[in-house]
Write an enzyme that holds these catalytic residues in place. Structure first.
Site, PDB file in Angstrom:
ATOM      1  N   LYS A   5       1.086   4.148  -2.859  1.00 45.15           N
ATOM      2  CA  LYS A   5       0.823   5.574  -2.626  1.00 45.15           C
ATOM      3  C   LYS A   5       2.020   6.416  -3.088  1.00 45.15           C
ATOM      4  CE  LYS A   5      -2.390   7.113  -1.129  1.00 45.15           C
ATOM      5  NZ  LYS A   5      -3.648   7.505  -1.843  1.00 45.15           N
ATOM      6  N   TYR A  45       0.839  -1.205   0.000  1.00 42.20           N
ATOM      7  CA  TYR A  45       0.000   0.000   0.000  1.00 42.20           C
ATOM      8  C   TYR A  45       0.874   1.256   0.000  1.00 42.20           C
ATOM      9  CZ  TYR A  45      -2.970   3.722   1.884  1.00 42.20           C
ATOM     10  OH  TYR A  45      -3.615   4.921   2.094  1.00 42.20           O
TER      11      TYR A  45
HETATM   12  N1  LIG Z   1      -7.953   6.003   5.841  1.00 38.31           N
HETATM   13  C1  LIG Z   1      -6.771   6.418   6.274  1.00 38.31           C
HETATM   14  O1  LIG Z   1      -6.403   6.211   7.445  1.00 38.31           O
HETATM   15  C2  LIG Z   1      -5.870   7.197   5.366  1.00 38.31           C
HETATM   16  C3  LIG Z   1      -4.650   7.680   5.878  1.00 38.31           C
HETATM   17  C4  LIG Z   1      -3.826   8.439   5.051  1.00 38.31           C
HETATM   18  C5  LIG Z   1      -4.206   8.691   3.741  1.00 38.31           C
HETATM   19  N2  LIG Z   1      -5.376   8.180   3.265  1.00 38.31           N
HETATM   20  C6  LIG Z   1      -5.742   8.473   1.882  1.00 38.31           C
HETATM   21  O2  LIG Z   1      -6.908   9.285   1.911  1.00 38.31           O
HETATM   22  C7  LIG Z   1      -7.662   9.062   0.714  1.00 38.31           C
HETATM   23  C8  LIG Z   1      -9.117   8.785   1.082  1.00 38.31           C
HETATM   24  O3  LIG Z   1      -9.176   7.605   1.836  1.00 38.31           O
HETATM   25  P1  LIG Z   1     -10.481   7.129   2.601  1.00 38.31           P
HETATM   26  O4  LIG Z   1     -10.051   6.794   3.969  1.00 38.31           O
HETATM   27  O5  LIG Z   1     -11.591   8.075   2.367  1.00 38.31           O
HETATM   28  O6  LIG Z   1     -10.739   5.758   1.838  1.00 38.31           O
HETATM   29  P2  LIG Z   1     -12.084   5.056   1.366  1.00 38.31           P
HETATM   30  O7  LIG Z   1     -13.192   5.343   2.307  1.00 38.31           O
HETATM   31  O8  LIG Z   1     -11.719   3.641   1.080  1.00 38.31           O
HETATM   32  O9  LIG Z   1     -12.409   5.831   0.022  1.00 38.31           O
HETATM   33  C9  LIG Z   1     -11.742   5.554  -1.176  1.00 38.31           C
HETATM   34  C10 LIG Z   1     -12.775   5.601  -2.268  1.00 38.31           C
HETATM   35  O10 LIG Z   1     -12.117   5.367  -3.518  1.00 38.31           O
HETATM   36  C11 LIG Z   1     -12.973   4.582  -4.299  1.00 38.31           C
HETATM   37  N3  LIG Z   1     -12.239   3.896  -5.343  1.00 38.31           N
HETATM   38  C12 LIG Z   1     -11.516   2.749  -5.260  1.00 38.31           C
HETATM   39  N4  LIG Z   1     -11.008   2.446  -6.477  1.00 38.31           N
HETATM   40  C13 LIG Z   1     -11.441   3.422  -7.334  1.00 38.31           C
HETATM   41  C14 LIG Z   1     -11.281   3.638  -8.721  1.00 38.31           C
HETATM   42  N5  LIG Z   1     -10.568   2.809  -9.484  1.00 38.31           N
HETATM   43  N6  LIG Z   1     -11.862   4.731  -9.267  1.00 38.31           N
HETATM   44  C15 LIG Z   1     -12.590   5.592  -8.520  1.00 38.31           C
HETATM   45  N7  LIG Z   1     -12.801   5.412  -7.201  1.00 38.31           N
HETATM   46  C16 LIG Z   1     -12.210   4.341  -6.613  1.00 38.31           C
HETATM   47  C17 LIG Z   1     -13.610   3.612  -3.321  1.00 38.31           C
HETATM   48  O11 LIG Z   1     -14.791   3.117  -3.882  1.00 38.31           O
HETATM   49  P3  LIG Z   1     -15.524   1.811  -3.272  1.00 38.31           P
HETATM   50  O12 LIG Z   1     -16.064   2.272  -1.958  1.00 38.31           O
HETATM   51  O13 LIG Z   1     -16.571   1.521  -4.272  1.00 38.31           O
HETATM   52  O14 LIG Z   1     -14.454   0.776  -3.155  1.00 38.31           O
HETATM   53  C18 LIG Z   1     -13.867   4.528  -2.122  1.00 38.31           C
HETATM   54  O15 LIG Z   1     -15.145   5.121  -2.197  1.00 38.31           O
HETATM   55  C19 LIG Z   1      -6.933   7.934  -0.014  1.00 38.31           C
HETATM   56  O16 LIG Z   1      -6.066   8.479  -0.968  1.00 38.31           O
HETATM   57  C20 LIG Z   1      -6.121   7.262   1.071  1.00 38.31           C
HETATM   58  O17 LIG Z   1      -4.995   6.604   0.543  1.00 38.31           O
HETATM   59  C21 LIG Z   1      -6.217   7.457   4.044  1.00 38.31           C
END
Ligand SMILES: NC(=O)c1ccc[n+]([C@@H]2O[C@H](COP(=O)([O-])OP(=O)(O)OC[C@H]3O[C@@H](n4cnc5c(N)ncnc54)[C@H](OP(=O)(O)O)[C@@H]3O)[C@@H](O)[C@H]2O)c1
Length: 284
Positions: free
Chosen positions: A129, A125
């Site tokens: 990223k 992962y």
């Molecule tokens: N969560 C954390 O702790 C964390 C920490 C640091 C950074 N981040 C970053 O923050 C950002 C948002 O994360 P989040 O926590 O909101 O994650 P999340 O809830 O999993 O949201 C990610 C979204 O992206 C969608 N997705 C997956 N593949 C896709 C594709 N090919 N095309 C378009 N959409 C797609 C998913 O759709 P489905 O729901 O249909 O799968 C989901 O709705 C990400 O870049 C993540 O890497 C997260």
């Protein structure tokens, strides 16, 4: 301003759409079903039709453990997909705000990581990223901001505090690791900052660290969550090694910034937790 939000159905994406609407912008939020960022043709059609001034890319593969056995799929979204968004945005004169992660670091430091610190992801992962950061930078060198954040929690998705509240309601005690330290970040706070960045006359270019103020371990966050919700459940200290999870995590990924004035400052994670609980726990 006209803003395109990708991954709009996700935890952060939902809050970004809400923050952008609240700020009075013209918002087009698209879920994965509506716009798949691995589909260059679909991206080109969307940008041609919507003509956004900026895109906030919240779409990602976020299953950290699952990525270990599905590296191609994780890279396709987090690496190539991120590059697709930035390339298409650049071709249409739009600014790209891309979200990255503290997991690009290996956690070997014992003081805050700043933007220019050496990246050395431990997991698939984290590597995906980092590949996304590189793809965005290459695809839109002059018109991108990469926002590294960490330990997100929010009302719009499964997250650590939600898991703790569920477990605390079911059990008398839970064991939570105290050997990973980071900056919990409330998506409501991050979302408002992302919208403010995207709508600046000239957003800062390159990498910015934006996370909740303060730092703690998952154990600390569990204790605060359970106590603040008024639940009686003992929290015991555990160790990461005992969990046997597929993906290694950085033991220390506290984010700081060497770009004060450019990187938005967020409220303390405790304030975020309080807002999260107010929004999600009824009748506190
Ligand atoms: N969560 C954390 O702790 C964390 C920490 C640091 C950074 N981040 C970053 O923050 C950002 C948002 O994360 P989040 O926590 O909101 O994650 P999340 O809830 O999993 O949201 C990610 C979204 O992206 C969608 N997705 C997956 N593949 C896709 C594709 N090919 N095309 C378009 N959409 C797609 C998913 O759709 P489905 O729901 O249909 O799968 C989901 O709705 C990400 O870049 C993540 O890497 C997260």
């Amino acid at each position: 301003m006209r803003l395109l939000i990708t991954g709009a159905g996700g935890m952060l994406g939902q809050d970004v759409c809400a923050a952008a609407n609240r700020a009075g912008h013209d918002v087009l939020g698209l879920t994965q079903g509506e716009l798949d960022i691995t589909d260059l043709g679909a991206l080109a059609r969307t940008f041609a039709e919507a003509a956004p001034d900026a895109v906030i890319n919240c779409a990602a593969w976020t299953d950290v453990d699952g990525a270990e056995s599905a590296s191609d799929a994780a890279l396709a979204v987090n690496g190539e997909g991120a590059g697709n968004v930035a390339r298409t945005a650049a071709a249409h004169g739009a600014w790209t705000i891309h979200i990255s992660s503290d997991y690009v670091f290996d956690g070997g430091k014992r003081e805050r990581y700043v933007e220019s610190d050496h990246v050395a992801p431990l997991s698939v992962y984290g590597r995906s990223k980092l590949a996304g950061e590189q793809a965005v930078t290459a695809a839109s060198p002059e018109r991108h901001t990469i926002v590294r954040s960490s330990w997100l929690f929010g009302a719009g998705g499964p997250c650590f505090p939600a898991t703790m509240l569920r477990l605390a309601a079911e059990r008398d005690e839970v064991t939570v690791v105290d050997d990973q330290v980071g900056c919990p970040t409330f998506t409501g706070h991050l979302a408002a900052a992302l919208v403010a960045l995207a709508t600046r006359a000239r957003p800062p270019r390159g990498v910015l660290h934006v996370a909740g103020r303060g730092a703690c371990s998952w154990y600390d966050l569990a204790r605060e969550t359970i106590a603040a919700a008024g639940l009686a459940c003992e929290v015991r200290r555990g160790r990461t090694a005992d969990l046997g999870r597929p993906a290694p995590r950085p033991p220390y990924s506290v984010l700081g910034t060497e770009r004060p004035g450019e990187a938005p400052e967020l409220p303390h994670w405790r304030d975020g937790l309080s807002e999260y609980l107010t929004a999600t726990v009824p009748a506190r």
